[in-house]
Design an enzyme around this catalytic site. Structure first.
Site, PDB file in Angstrom:
ATOM      1  N   GLY A   1      -0.609   8.222   0.728  1.00 16.36           N
ATOM      2  CA  GLY A   1      -0.831   8.263   2.162  1.00 16.36           C
ATOM      3  C   GLY A   1       0.375   7.855   2.985  1.00 16.36           C
ATOM      4  O   GLY A   1       1.520   8.223   2.690  1.00 16.36           O
ATOM      5  N   ILE A   2       0.137   7.079   4.038  1.00 18.59           N
ATOM      6  CA  ILE A   2       1.192   6.677   4.960  1.00 18.59           C
ATOM      7  C   ILE A   2       2.259   5.846   4.259  1.00 18.59           C
ATOM      8  O   ILE A   2       3.458   6.027   4.497  1.00 18.59           O
ATOM      9  CB  ILE A   2       0.588   5.897   6.144  1.00 18.59           C
TER      10      ILE A   2
ATOM     11  N   GLY B   1       0.823  -1.205   0.000  1.00 18.36           N
ATOM     12  CA  GLY B   1       0.000   0.000   0.000  1.00 18.36           C
ATOM     13  C   GLY B   1       0.853   1.250   0.000  1.00 18.36           C
ATOM     14  O   GLY B   1       0.621   2.189   0.764  1.00 18.36           O
TER      15      GLY B   1
ATOM     16  N   TYR C   1     -14.081  -3.079  10.631  1.00 14.40           N
ATOM     17  CA  TYR C   1     -12.738  -2.492  10.538  1.00 14.40           C
ATOM     18  C   TYR C   1     -12.007  -2.590  11.873  1.00 14.40           C
ATOM     19  O   TYR C   1     -10.836  -3.001  11.931  1.00 14.40           O
ATOM     20  CB  TYR C   1     -12.841  -1.032  10.094  1.00 14.40           C
TER      21      TYR C   1
END
Length: 251
Positions: free
Chosen positions: A17-18, A13, A152
């Site tokens: 973002g992160i 990922g 989640y």
């Protein structure tokens, strides 16, 4: 000298973002090479272009797809033959009120956030050098009750449990396993949670009001914490959950 000199790293990922901020930090800290993954090739291409370094390889794939993982690790083995750092960062998050949760919502959330993490690490083990570092991206939702996010939150509690178990499983190889748990961080994923921009801003404002530091965090602030857990600065730290959430989980 950088904190990650000579290290080979994988960030799942990593296109935004992160994950993207961490790839940037890794390169700044002297990593020999970093591999990043993502489901969208166009986003991966944009990330590599923005970073503008030669020691980064982007591999398109879905971490919940075992064939994609096999292809990823085949590429890493062929190009570098080893890994020293894994940041299992890929995740998904969508709201679903209890009573409306569908099987698809449950499967989509658990497949990426739990199944994907487990098989990413398991398939990486033959390449992971003894003394390596595994960082699992959790969430402060692992120990809080967030409305309409029960699936989640459950996935992130599972991530915390993985870190505890794998710390024991891998101790003979001196591989450290830690969980990094961000709170509200200004990322494309966070801003996608609202139905529109106005709702997203309202959500961010509500989180900000609850955070002792009275602001949401930045992706780079999380990336700095990942560097700490990936480097020898944390050589006597394993099995922990490090919260990067402005104090929200502690107050």
């Amino acid at each position: 000298m950088g904190k990650l000199d000579g290290k080979i790293a994988l960030i799942t990922g990593g296109s935004e973002g992160i994950g993207f901020a961490t790839a940037q930090r890794f390169i700044t800290e002297g990593v020999e090479h970093v591999f990043i993954t993502g489901r969208r090739q166009i986003k991966l291409d944009e990330a590599v272009k923005k970073i503008g370094a030669k020691n980064i390889t982007a591999v398109q794939g879905d971490t919940s797809n075992l064939a994609d993982l096999d292809r990823l690790f085949s590429i890493i083995e062929k190009e570098k033959g080893r890994l020293n750092i894994i940041f299992a960062n890929a995740a998904t998050c969508t709201f679903a009120k209890l009573g409306t949760i569908t099987e698809k919502h449950f499967d989509d959330t658990f497949n990426v956030n739990v199944k994907g993490v487990l098989f990413t690490i398991q398939k990486a083990l033959p390449l992971l050098s003894d003394g390596g570092s595994i960082i699992l991206n959790g969430s402060n939702s692992s120990n809080k009750g967030d409305p309409d996010l029960s699936a989640y939150c459950a996935t992130k509690a599972a991530i915390r449990s993985f870190a505890r178990c794998w710390t024991v499983d891998l101790k003979e190889r001196k591989i450290r396993v830690n969980t990094l748990s961000p709170g509200a961080i200004d990322t494309p994923l966070l801003r996608s949670l609202g139905k529109d921009e106005e709702e997203s801003e309202m959500l961010i404002a509500s989180w900000q009001a609850a955070i002792p530091m009275n602001r949401i965090g930045t992706a780079d602030e999380v990336a700095k914490a990942v560097v700490f857990l990936a480097s020898d600065d944390s050589s006597y730290i394993t099995g922990i959950e490090l919260f990067v959430d402005g104090g929200l989980s502690q107050i």
